[in-house]
Design an enzyme around this catalytic site. Sequence first.
Site, PDB file in Angstrom:
ATOM      1  N   ILE A   1      33.527  36.549  46.059  1.00 22.05           N
ATOM      2  CA  ILE A   1      33.430  35.400  46.589  1.00 22.05           C
ATOM      3  C   ILE A   1      33.208  34.652  47.656  1.00 22.05           C
ATOM      4  O   ILE A   1      33.651  33.273  47.491  1.00 22.05           O
ATOM      5  CB  ILE A   1      35.373  35.704  46.616  1.00 22.05           C
ATOM      6  CG1 ILE A   1      36.112  36.694  45.872  1.00 22.05           C
ATOM      7  CG2 ILE A   1      36.145  34.658  47.253  1.00 22.05           C
ATOM      8  CD1 ILE A   1      37.191  36.998  46.194  1.00 22.05           C
TER       9      ILE A   1
ATOM     10  N   SER B   1      45.751  38.560  48.584  1.00 22.16           N
ATOM     11  CA  SER B   1      45.892  38.979  47.605  1.00 22.16           C
ATOM     12  C   SER B   1      47.666  38.320  47.142  1.00 22.16           C
ATOM     13  O   SER B   1      48.948  39.369  47.914  1.00 22.16           O
ATOM     14  CB  SER B   1      45.650  40.052  47.714  1.00 22.16           C
ATOM     15  OG  SER B   1      45.705  41.181  46.903  1.00 22.16           O
ATOM     16  N   ALA B   2      47.518  38.769  45.721  1.00 31.43           N
ATOM     17  CA  ALA B   2      49.194  38.718  45.150  1.00 31.43           C
ATOM     18  C   ALA B   2      49.722  40.721  45.240  1.00 31.43           C
ATOM     19  O   ALA B   2      50.829  40.890  45.011  1.00 31.43           O
ATOM     20  CB  ALA B   2      48.640  38.164  44.131  1.00 31.43           C
TER      21      ALA B   2
ATOM     22  N   TYR C   1      46.067  48.928  50.035  1.00 33.26           N
ATOM     23  CA  TYR C   1      44.839  48.209  50.350  1.00 33.26           C
ATOM     24  C   TYR C   1      45.977  46.625  50.376  1.00 33.26           C
ATOM     25  O   TYR C   1      46.495  45.855  51.190  1.00 33.26           O
ATOM     26  CB  TYR C   1      44.436  47.490  48.497  1.00 33.26           C
ATOM     27  CG  TYR C   1      44.069  45.954  48.412  1.00 33.26           C
ATOM     28  CD1 TYR C   1      42.976  45.389  49.709  1.00 33.26           C
ATOM     29  CD2 TYR C   1      44.661  45.582  48.118  1.00 33.26           C
ATOM     30  CE1 TYR C   1      42.423  44.544  49.174  1.00 33.26           C
ATOM     31  CE2 TYR C   1      43.701  44.393  47.787  1.00 33.26           C
ATOM     32  CZ  TYR C   1      42.705  43.564  48.239  1.00 33.26           C
ATOM     33  OH  TYR C   1      42.448  42.407  48.085  1.00 33.26           O
TER      34      TYR C   1
ATOM     35  N   LYS D   1      46.928  43.208  53.498  1.00 32.26           N
ATOM     36  CA  LYS D   1      47.044  42.424  53.438  1.00 32.26           C
ATOM     37  C   LYS D   1      48.234  41.701  53.543  1.00 32.26           C
ATOM     38  O   LYS D   1      48.553  40.660  54.146  1.00 32.26           O
ATOM     39  CB  LYS D   1      46.688  41.806  51.538  1.00 32.26           C
ATOM     40  CG  LYS D   1      45.502  42.169  51.275  1.00 32.26           C
ATOM     41  CD  LYS D   1      44.382  41.472  52.101  1.00 32.26           C
ATOM     42  CE  LYS D   1      43.394  41.449  51.372  1.00 32.26           C
ATOM     43  NZ  LYS D   1      41.706  40.714  52.355  1.00 32.26           N
TER      44      LYS D   1
ATOM     45  N   ASN E   1      36.532  46.634  39.998  1.00 29.75           N
ATOM     46  CA  ASN E   1      37.267  45.318  38.338  1.00 29.75           C
ATOM     47  C   ASN E   1      36.637  45.884  37.681  1.00 29.75           C
ATOM     48  O   ASN E   1      35.892  45.799  36.756  1.00 29.75           O
ATOM     49  CB  ASN E   1      36.738  44.119  39.393  1.00 29.75           C
ATOM     50  CG  ASN E   1      37.072  44.119  40.091  1.00 29.75           C
ATOM     51  OD1 ASN E   1      38.295  44.372  40.982  1.00 29.75           O
ATOM     52  ND2 ASN E   1      36.726  43.409  41.845  1.00 29.75           N
TER      53      ASN E   1
ATOM     54  N   PHE F   1      43.018  51.687  31.135  1.00 33.54           N
ATOM     55  CA  PHE F   1      43.582  51.927  31.952  1.00 33.54           C
ATOM     56  C   PHE F   1      45.203  51.851  32.341  1.00 33.54           C
ATOM     57  O   PHE F   1      45.698  51.357  32.351  1.00 33.54           O
ATOM     58  CB  PHE F   1      43.872  52.629  34.078  1.00 33.54           C
ATOM     59  CG  PHE F   1      42.325  52.529  34.608  1.00 33.54           C
ATOM     60  CD1 PHE F   1      41.772  54.237  34.555  1.00 33.54           C
ATOM     61  CD2 PHE F   1      41.394  51.227  34.552  1.00 33.54           C
ATOM     62  CE1 PHE F   1      40.698  53.811  34.842  1.00 33.54           C
ATOM     63  CE2 PHE F   1      39.971  51.879  35.057  1.00 33.54           C
ATOM     64  CZ  PHE F   1      39.909  53.382  35.405  1.00 33.54           C
TER      65      PHE F   1
END
Length: 337
Positions: free
Chosen positions: A12, A124-125, A150, A154, A200, A219
């Site tokens: 990013i 992050s969402a 994670y 955030k 990802n 998954f």
Amino acid sequence: MRVLLAGGAGYIGAHTALALIEHGHEVLVVDDFSNSCIDSIQRVEALSGATVTVIENDLSNLEASRVALAGHDFDAVIHLAGLKAVGESTEQPIRYYRTNIDSTLNLLEIMRERAVTKLVFSSSATVYGTPELLPLREDHPVGNNITNPYGWSKAMNEQIIRDVQAAWPELGAVLLRYFNPVGAHPSGQIGEDPSGVPSNLMPYVAQVAIGRRERLSVFGNDYPTDDGTGVRDYIHVMDLAEGHVAALEHLRDGVTAYNLGTGRGSSVLDLVSAFEQAVGIAIPYEIVAARAGDVAEAVADPSLAHAELGWTATRSLADACRDSWAWQSSNPNGYGA
């Protein structure tokens, strides 16, 4: 504006560096290169014709960061540095909390010492946890059964920034809650180049298409979604990069959170199908057990960013698949290969 881009050599970060330059800003990158390489910034320079100053430094070390940044002036900070794999965070929580939280504390301390009052933070969402109502709006509760370290890191960083701003009113901060970045710059010169096995979806699909991996592992297929696979809001990385520029240029006093997403959900199998259609290559896959920490569905309501930042995602999932393949097929082994 001269912008300190923390984590600027990553996926990013490199796209954001290019977007900043294209909008007339000067970029200073600080990165520890633990999951990135200098080649990405060299390619940003080649694409833009600009020079980017790069500092190699681990922001989780305060004293080393003070020394590394001495003599470098900047007007604002875009903080993208940190570890980002949901599954890995459940296996290495101490590493994730230490890296992600310490880097934020140290950046804020250095900003306060130097009276730098503009901050855009990569959130992050995942801070929304297990969604109760979709699409997700910024007023959805944060910390609602977050399923992984994670996401907690955030959410904790968001609270740290709010607390620091309350004690330091001059600070203006934007919290950008990303949904799922995908794709690459359409030139194929910069893109996602994860170390080791991709965590990802799209880079894994692209590596299967190029022959680096035999098949995709999906998954879980018993989520309460149309095809049983997880649904996400996939946003083109160039739209995401432009969202950072919009946030920086509309930054005001206080702390404001914005979703960066498309408002459209796609399942894992939807993405696989879109990639196959975009590049004309079949993607073999197998269904395996669901990953710890994943939620069934996460889709953004991005209307606040449109209303207040003038930003809207304009690129499609098909665009992202095409651009990801342009990157992967031109760089089958990533940067430097």
